[in-house]
Design an enzyme around this catalytic site. Structure first.
Site, PDB file in Angstrom:
ATOM      1  N   LEU A 515       0.837  -1.431   0.026  1.00 29.95           N
ATOM      2  CA  LEU A 515      -0.062  -0.187  -0.058  1.00 29.95           C
ATOM      3  C   LEU A 515       1.085   1.177   0.083  1.00 29.95           C
ATOM      4  O   LEU A 515       0.521   2.366  -0.432  1.00 29.95           O
ATOM      5  CB  LEU A 515      -0.969  -0.042   1.041  1.00 29.95           C
ATOM      6  CG  LEU A 515      -1.944  -1.061   1.379  1.00 29.95           C
ATOM      7  CD1 LEU A 515      -2.720  -1.091   2.457  1.00 29.95           C
ATOM      8  CD2 LEU A 515      -2.961  -1.009   0.130  1.00 29.95           C
ATOM      9  N   GLY A 518       5.948   3.988   4.832  1.00 26.60           N
ATOM     10  CA  GLY A 518       6.038   4.864   5.778  1.00 26.60           C
ATOM     11  C   GLY A 518       7.396   5.164   6.274  1.00 26.60           C
ATOM     12  O   GLY A 518       8.165   4.324   5.956  1.00 26.60           O
ATOM     13  N   GLY A 519       7.460   5.879   7.424  1.00 30.32           N
ATOM     14  CA  GLY A 519       8.684   6.468   8.163  1.00 30.32           C
ATOM     15  C   GLY A 519       9.290   5.005   8.673  1.00 30.32           C
ATOM     16  O   GLY A 519      10.515   4.915   8.971  1.00 30.32           O
ATOM     17  N   PRO A 522       7.523  -0.683   5.303  1.00 33.67           N
ATOM     18  CA  PRO A 522       6.349  -0.770   4.342  1.00 33.67           C
ATOM     19  C   PRO A 522       5.042  -1.150   5.039  1.00 33.67           C
ATOM     20  O   PRO A 522       4.805  -1.987   6.025  1.00 33.67           O
ATOM     21  CB  PRO A 522       6.755  -1.794   3.302  1.00 33.67           C
ATOM     22  CG  PRO A 522       7.898  -2.747   4.106  1.00 33.67           C
ATOM     23  CD  PRO A 522       8.220  -1.839   5.041  1.00 33.67           C
ATOM     24  N   VAL A 523       3.869  -0.997   4.242  1.00 32.26           N
ATOM     25  CA  VAL A 523       2.556  -1.288   4.651  1.00 32.26           C
ATOM     26  C   VAL A 523       1.868  -2.091   3.614  1.00 32.26           C
ATOM     27  O   VAL A 523       1.735  -1.696   2.477  1.00 32.26           O
ATOM     28  CB  VAL A 523       1.698  -0.076   5.188  1.00 32.26           C
ATOM     29  CG1 VAL A 523       0.493  -0.688   5.668  1.00 32.26           C
ATOM     30  CG2 VAL A 523       2.237   0.747   6.081  1.00 32.26           C
ATOM     31  N   ASP A 634       3.008  12.947  16.150  1.00 34.19           N
ATOM     32  CA  ASP A 634       3.413  12.885  14.435  1.00 34.19           C
ATOM     33  C   ASP A 634       2.367  13.100  13.753  1.00 34.19           C
ATOM     34  O   ASP A 634       1.876  12.071  12.673  1.00 34.19           O
ATOM     35  CB  ASP A 634       4.034  11.583  14.439  1.00 34.19           C
ATOM     36  CG  ASP A 634       4.647  11.620  13.119  1.00 34.19           C
ATOM     37  OD1 ASP A 634       5.184  12.593  12.444  1.00 34.19           O
ATOM     38  OD2 ASP A 634       4.988  10.449  12.387  1.00 34.19           O
TER      39      ASP A 634
END
Length: 820
Positions: A515, A518-519, A522-523, A634
């Site tokens: 998808l 991110g920091g 991965p997602v 954040d």
């Protein structure tokens, strides 16, 4: 004699006055037969409408069109050269040599023409702007109309304008089409039209989605549309007829014409009626369709009813069940419902009782009805004797309505409406049968046995996991105990997933299921064996998010339950693997829409305002209403996820801090967050509090409104500069700017500027922000200059900025500004 002499000066003055008045009226003419340049116009006889060249808001292009003359807010009701704008003031409107009305540019190219096939010459035709707003081209000798703008409308429906088909129009279909956006009158995404068969109905179609239906009015019975029960004759539709040749037309008029009204199809697909307020010197919203979620075509799928006064809105009709229970429970009702029991007439044998009909009251009639002139008893028998008939209705002006296909777009109305009879199996009506009691008792006993087995199996599995994972599992539970107050009981409901389960769900973490990045890693999108869609965040070893951040997120989210917070299903600890499992958000994250010009148009102002409110409610829950006081640290656009209904959910709690009840702020040497969203006292001094989250919230609000990222705080400087000039047009995303919502947008900009003020004490709390957003008369203080991040704030901040330069595109979170 004396009387004559004494009156002479008065007569002289009156004569001069009449002369100048006649000159003035001659200049403000209603018809012309020559030319009009860019600065010239004609005005209707009572000065209600004006025709000439204009520029839309936020545009320098010039168009020939008609607008309301008597109000200060530019409101255009018809455009000639909507597809061919002129980019300077060289345009001319004239009668051509063949007698047509044309618009030409400075190079004498014809950009638009009435295109009437006539033998008339330029000397025998004239153009006239009628008091109705209708621009006509007519024969100067006979006054016969050769062409009229009412037959070629753009986005506005005026009184006495026909919509539909009629012998007068030569069989052509007259429709209303939205603008592309408030700055571009070219044909947009939506069209409103009258569809005649089998019952006359008004529809709104999405031109970009294969003309998919967005909204329908319900059938017309000669007095009103079934789906608009509150609209009585005279207020909205004055007259309507279907001609003998099956051509029909709707025409609209208002019961009270003392108030100026404007009915139009806006670029987002809403048919809006707005009323002019002399007190406010602006338009006010009168009504609109779609007005509720239930007005959206087939919102709940087939064999359902939609009730805007219930939550959830959608429910299956008695005798039907959700087609996909998991999707249905997650709020995705588009799959609709299916029949529980087969009808008797569908069975191969004739044993059993005949089908019966369930009556639903006050209903908007479903789409796709067939029409019959049968009486009510005959209508019932016709449906009963035909197995293909699944529902019927009978009403004055409608006759007999029969449905032979799936029932879609049914709605429970607050008033009026009709009775709808649905065919069901006879057994659906057996209320005295004892079998449900027996089944219920057996089912309860079965559930108890199954639950006991599941608990025993879970205990065995947990013991095996402990042996298999050893140190990792014990380590995470020790951290969990410390953060959760020394008790594992608080997290018993949070499952630990096996690595292989998540690998299978994500097809071994394939790229096709990825998808985003991110920091912290991965997602991936995945699906569990039971059909539940999930999102799996696989933490990378290089991300800097170790066991502490993972445990923080597990503890924080597992304790939180709110509509605007993402739901955590569990986690996985296996060797070096660290994974978090969330509910899947099909609409991705907020930044996917607001920063992409192609996607931004999907979020109109109403949707963005609801997203703003949702984010604020979620943050208020974190700060004040949850069992824990939590500072997110954040908060940014990429951490706002959107569900199927575009409801925002705050995510990514790996950097969150839990505050004791007696503390208001804290200090850290480890500054974490994302440049552009960090409050100055936090970025430069490590001091964080609720007000540092409020700063991030203000930045998000400005990004939502402007459609621009806050790179190096340039967005804050840009907005502040425009705000000081007293305007907001230059800072608002063109996709959402509409004078109808200008006041609300301005208020949101005002609140956002208060949130990003330099001093934390000057910023409002989230509860105050929520109050200001919901209040119409809130006394909002004037903002001070926002925090513009300085360049030379020390080595650590420079390092932070260098990371941000790389991260600004990918929204990577800064995990530590003091080098690792």
């Amino acid at each position: 004699m004396r009387l004559h002499e004494s009156l002479s000066p008065i007569v002289h003055v009156l004569s001069l006055s009449c002369f100048f008045l006649s000159v003035s009226l001659a200049h403000e003419r209603a018809l012309f037969s020559g030319t009009l340049n860019d600065s010239e116009t004609i005005v209707s006889s009572f000065r209600t409408f004006r025709f000439g060249f204009f520029s839309p808001v936020n545009s320098t292009n010039r168009y020939a069109g008609i607008w309301y003359n008597s109000i200060p807010v530019q409101t255009v009701i018809w455009v000639a050269n909507k597809d061919t704008p002129i980019n300077d003031s060289s345009g001319v409107i004239s009668i051509s040599e063949d007698g047509n009305l044309v618009v030409t540019d400075g190079q004498r190219r014809v950009l638009w023409s009435t295109n009437v096939s006539t033998r008339a010459s330029a000397n025998s035709t004239v153009a006239e702007l009628l008091e109705s707003g209708n621009l006509v081209l007519k024969d100067a000798n006979t006054d016969a109309y050769l062409w009229e703008s009412f037959k070629y409308p753009t986005d506005s429906w005026l009184p006495n304008m026909l919509v539909g088909t009629n012998a007068r129009t030569g069989g052509g279909n007259i429709t209303i089409t939205s603008w592309t956006n408030p700055s571009d009158p070219s044909p947009g995404s939506y069209t409103a039209a009258l569809v005649l068969a089998p019952y006359p109905e008004l529809f709104i179609f999405n031109n970009n989605d294969n003309n998919a239906t967005v909204w329908r009015s319900g059938p017309w019975n000669g007095l009103m549309f079934n789906g608009l029960p509150d609209v009585y004759p005279g207020l909205f539709l004055y007259r309507f007829k279907v001609n003998d040749d099956t051509n029909g037309s709707a025409t609209m008029s208002y019961a009270n014409d003392s108030t100026l009204r404007h009915l139009y199809l806006d670029y987002r697909g809403f048919a809006i009626r707005r009323d002019w307020s002399e007190a406010r010197r602006n338009w006010t919203l009168g009504s609109q369709v779609p007005a509720t979620e239930c007005d959206i075509y087939s919102r709940c799928g087939q064999y359902t009813t939609c009730n805007p006064r219930k939550n959830p809105h959608c429910s299956c009709i008695k005798g039907f069940r959700p087609r996909n229970l998991i999707e249905w429970n997650n709020g995705n009702w588009s799959g609709g419902c299916i029949r529980k029991l087969p009808l008797q007439c569908e069975r191969q044998n004739n044993k059993g009782s005949a089908d019966r009909f369930l009556k639903l009251q006050r209903m908007k009639m479903p789409d796709f009805a067939r029409r019959s002139e049968a009486s009510e008893p005959e209508c019932f028998m016709t449906c009963l004797q035909s197995c293909s008939c699944i529902a019927f209705a009978h009403g004055l002006g409608y006759g007999c309505m029969i449905w032979n296909r799936s029932l879609v777009d049914s709605q429970v109305l607050s008033a009026s409406g009709m009775d709808l009879s649905i065919r069901l199996a006879h057994s659906e009506f057996k209320t005295q049968d004892r079998r449900p009691i027996l089944i219920g008792t057996s089912l309860a006993g079965g559930i108890f046995v199954v639950a006991t087995c599941v608990l025993l199996a879970r205990r065995i599995v947990m013991k095996k996991r402990a042996k298999k994972k050893g140190t990792d599992a014990e380590q995470i539970f020790k951290r969990v105990e410390a953060l959760a107050g020394g008790s594992r009981e608080k997290l018993k409901e949070l499952p630990l997933f096996e690595f292989q389960v998540l690998a299978t769900a994500t097809d071994n973490f394939s790229l096709s299921n990825k998808l985003g990045q991110g920091g912290f890693g991965p997602v991936y999108k995945g699906m569990l064996l039971e059909g539940q869609e999930i999102a799996v965040k696989r933490l990378s070893q290089a991300s800097g998010q170790g066991l502490e951040e993972l445990v923080t997120e597990v503890v924080v989210i597992s304790k939180l339950q709110h509509r605007n917070l993402v739901k955590l299903f569990g986690c996985c600890i296996a060797g070096e693997e660290r994974m978090l499992v969330y509910e899947f958000m099909p609409k991705k994250s907020l930044d996917f829409y607001i920063f992409d010009p192609r996607e931004a148009k999907l979020l109109d102002w109403n949707t963005r305002f609801e997203i703003i409110n949702g984010i604020c409610r979620g943050l208020l829950y974190l700060h004040r209403d949850s069992r824990l006081r939590i500072i997110h640290r954040d908060l940014k656009a990429s951490n706002i996820l959107l569900d199927e209904n575009l409801i925002p959910k705050i995510s990514d709690f790996g950097l969150a801090r839990i505050f004791p009840g007696n503390e208001d702020e804290a200090n850290t040497r480890r500054v974490v967050g994302t440049y552009g969203y960090m409050a100055p006292e936090y970025a430069m001094g490590g001091l964080f509090s609720e007000k540092s989250d409020v700063f991030s919230l203000g930045v998000i609000l400005l990004e939502i409104i402007s459609g621009r990222r806050n790179s190096h705080s340039t967005l804050l400087a840009h907005v502040w500069s425009i705000w000081n000039e007293g305007e907001i047009n230059g800072m608002v995303d063109p996709e959402i700017f509409d004078q109808l919502f200008e006041k609300e947008i301005r208020k949101c900009v005002h609140i956002a500027l208060l949130c990003v003020q330099d001093a934390a004490n000057d910023r409002p709390s989230v509860s105050t922000v929520c109050m200001m957003l919901s209040s119409e008369v809130a006394d909002i203080p004037e903002p001070k200059q926002p925090a513009f991040m300085p360049r030379n704030v020390g080595l650590e901040a420079e390092f932070s900025e260098s990371i941000a330069l790389k991260a600004s595109i990918n929204n990577v979170t800064i995990t530590d500004v003091s080098g690792r």
